[in-house]
Design an enzyme around this catalytic site. Structure first.
Site, PDB file in Angstrom:
ATOM      1  CE  LYS A   1      -3.781   2.113   2.738  1.00 23.24           C
ATOM      2  NZ  LYS A   1      -4.560   1.933   3.884  1.00 23.24           N
TER       3      LYS A   1
ATOM      4  CB  SER B   1      -7.712   3.965   2.761  1.00 25.23           C
ATOM      5  OG  SER B   1      -6.942   3.367   3.971  1.00 25.23           O
TER       6      SER B   1
ATOM      7  CB  SER C   1      -7.966   0.861   5.845  1.00 28.31           C
ATOM      8  OG  SER C   1      -8.846   2.210   5.673  1.00 28.31           O
TER       9      SER C   1
HETATM   10  N1  GLN Z   1     -12.812   4.564   6.838  1.00 29.07           N
HETATM   11  C1  GLN Z   1     -11.940   4.818   7.774  1.00 29.07           C
HETATM   12  C2  GLN Z   1     -11.453   6.348   7.748  1.00 29.07           C
HETATM   13  O1  GLN Z   1     -11.781   6.985   6.712  1.00 29.07           O
HETATM   14  C3  GLN Z   1     -10.798   3.928   7.986  1.00 29.07           C
HETATM   15  C4  GLN Z   1      -9.428   4.147   7.408  1.00 29.07           C
HETATM   16  C5  GLN Z   1      -8.330   3.452   7.758  1.00 29.07           C
HETATM   17  O2  GLN Z   1      -8.641   2.385   8.252  1.00 29.07           O
HETATM   18  N2  GLN Z   1      -7.323   3.806   7.312  1.00 29.07           N
HETATM   19  O3  GLN Z   1     -10.722   6.758   8.556  1.00 29.07           O
END
Ligand code: GLN
Length: 488
Positions: free
Chosen positions: A82, A157, A181
């Site tokens: 990532k 994400s 994410s």
């Molecule tokens: N969707 C969550 C956020 O927008 C989690 C994102 C993540 O785990 N990086 O913060």
């Protein structure tokens, strides 16, 4: 699909150690598949084909010169990373324009340990900007498409990583999980994804979002695959003061074939209003299947679950607002022309950050401001403790807690329009594990009526990754949801 790219990490590593295939062959097959699908899926921000082939050649050379028992089981296995994890010499954008040309001078510990074991890095996968989002729609480099239906998001994400694994562009991928994410995109793309215990895997070299929540995880077809990768990247790291002084978890899955003796908690709070009917059905069926495999299912209560969303959306933006203050047009990233200091700050940050990142910086700055600190940030920290205690008391009665990963299956690109709240609601079931710092493993358990994958998660007590992986491995020996591949 070439035969090689259809194989799992576990299958590939055993063929590699039996010297039946070479790392160069697998790496080439992955790069070819990426080339043919990337135009449609856009799972990657940056590819590193030349470096990957060079690493593959070195891995093959090392294997030729050594005895098998001297080599890491991962030697020569390609993976994707990532684009929030630093890899020396490869651009790291975090999905943001502000880091468009940033090339890290060092490699994240989690990645370095894999590189030291001979893993080959194919490239950097797409992500919502600074990992803020649930769909990759917040990436400054365009959305990734879900391999099961290209009109839909892959989740986020770590959506690029999930899509790359689901489409078999890469046998496995690293992601990060601050509020879901790794798990939510794994669920949307029909693969398995582990969010380890906070502190299990070093955060050194992971570009920070919410430092008290961030964890580095793995996405792969099955729990068994994850279990071969996790022990290599995990373990104490003196560069990360929050990394746990524990050895890496064992790679063996206890030879578990069923779930006898395992107590699984069923929290009614996770089967609430807003849960898509076919998601609920598939998760309930999977829990029944676990019972048939010998698990004892017990109702449990996690009464503070309903506060996880507001608590997370105060704490994560508060930490983000502090972490992102380093992007000032001087030290990293965008370097505006201006000679005037304030103008430089303003110009770099207003052109470099996207709308969601700006929204969170404002939210977080507000929650931390002198007059509001106690009412918002301070209060959220107290409720976070209550959420953590809910789990502590439940883990006295059960070994793990089961629930859905997300309330819906993959939604349409643009489906949440400009409604940040609708997007935040996607995280409702994943946030508690991050707030409590516990491990959670998502895995596929069915398909909805539109043929989109459904995932569920098991959450465990701190540092119990091996139990989660062992139980899901047992489940996966009796089911084949994790073997399904999208027709692309
Ligand atoms: N969707 C969550 C956020 O927008 C989690 C994102 C993540 O785990 N990086 O913060």
């Amino acid at each position: 699909m070439s035969e090689l790219t259809s194989l799992t990490p576990r299958e590939l590593t055993s063929l590699l150690s039996a010297r039946k295939i070479s790392s160069v062959e697998i790496t080439r097959a992955c790069l070819d598949r990426i080339q043919s699908l990337e135009g449609n899926l856009h799972a990657f921000i940056t590819l590193a084909p030349d470096a990957a082939l060079e690493q593959a050649r070195l891995a093959d050379k090392k294997r030729a010169e050594s005895r098998t028992d001297e080599l890491s089981p991962l030697l020569g296995l390609p993976i994707a990373v990532k684009d929030v994890l630093s890899v020396e010499g490869i651009r790291c954008t975090c999905g943001s324009k502000i880091l468009e040309d940033y090339i890290p001078p060092y490699t994240a510990t989690s990645v370095q340990r894999l590189v030291d074991a001979g893993v080959v890095i194919l490239g950097k996968t797409n992500t919502d900007e600074f990992a803020m989002g649930s769909s990759t729609e917040n990436s400054a480099y365009g959305v990734t498409r879900n391999p099961w239906d290209s009109t839909r998001v892959p989740g986020g994400s770590s959506g690029g990583s999930a899509a790359a694994v689901a489409a078999r562009m890469s046998p496995a991928a690293l992601g990060t999980d601050t509020g879901g994410s790794v798990r939510q995109p794994a669920s949307f793309c029909g693969v398995s994804g582990l969010k380890p215990t906070y502190g299990r895997v070093s955060r050194y070299g992971l570009i920070a979002y919410g430092s008290s929540l961030d964890s580095v995880g793995v996405l792969a077809p099955s729990a068994e695959d994850i279990a071969t990768i996790l022990p290599v990247m995990a373990g104490y790291d003196p560069h990360d003061a929050t990394s746990a002084k524990l050895g890496a978890p064992r790679a063996n899955l206890d030879g578990r074939e069923d779930l006898r003796g395992i107590r699984v908690g069923f929290p009614e709070e996770y089967f609430s209003e807003g849960l898509q009917a076919d998601v609920e059905k598939a998760v309930r069926e999977a829990i029944a299947r676990m019972e048939a495999l010998g698990a004892e299912i017990r109702p449990v209560n996690l009464p503070h679950t309903k506060y996880a969303l507001p608590v997370y959306y105060l704490i994560a933006p508060a930490e983000a607002s502090a972490n992102l203050s380093r992007y000032d047009g001087i030290r990293f990233g965008l370097q505006p022309d201006s000679e005037e200091l304030l103008e430089r700050f303003v110009s770099a940050r207003s052109t470099g950050f996207g709308a969601e990142v700006k929204r969170r910086i404002m939210l977080g700055t507000y929650a931390l401001s002198a007059g509001y600190y106690d009412a918002f940030y301070g209060q959220a920290q107290k409720v976070r403790t209550l959420i953590k205690r809910d789990f502590e008391s439940v883990f006295g009665e059960v070994d793990m807690v089961a629930g859905p990963v997300a309330p819906t299956t993959a939604f349409k690109i643009g489906g949440h329009g400009n409604d940040p709240l609708a997007m935040y609601l996607e995280d409702i079931y994943t946030l508690p594990a991050n707030l409590a710092g516990i491990p959670a493993l998502a895995f596929p358990v069915g398909f909805d009526q539109a043929g989109l994958p459904i995932g569920m998660q098991l959450m465990g007590a701190p540092f119990n990754e091996n139990l989660l992986l062992g139980c899901v491995h047992a489940f996966q020996q009796h089911t084949d949801w994790h073997k399904q591949k999208p027709a692309i």
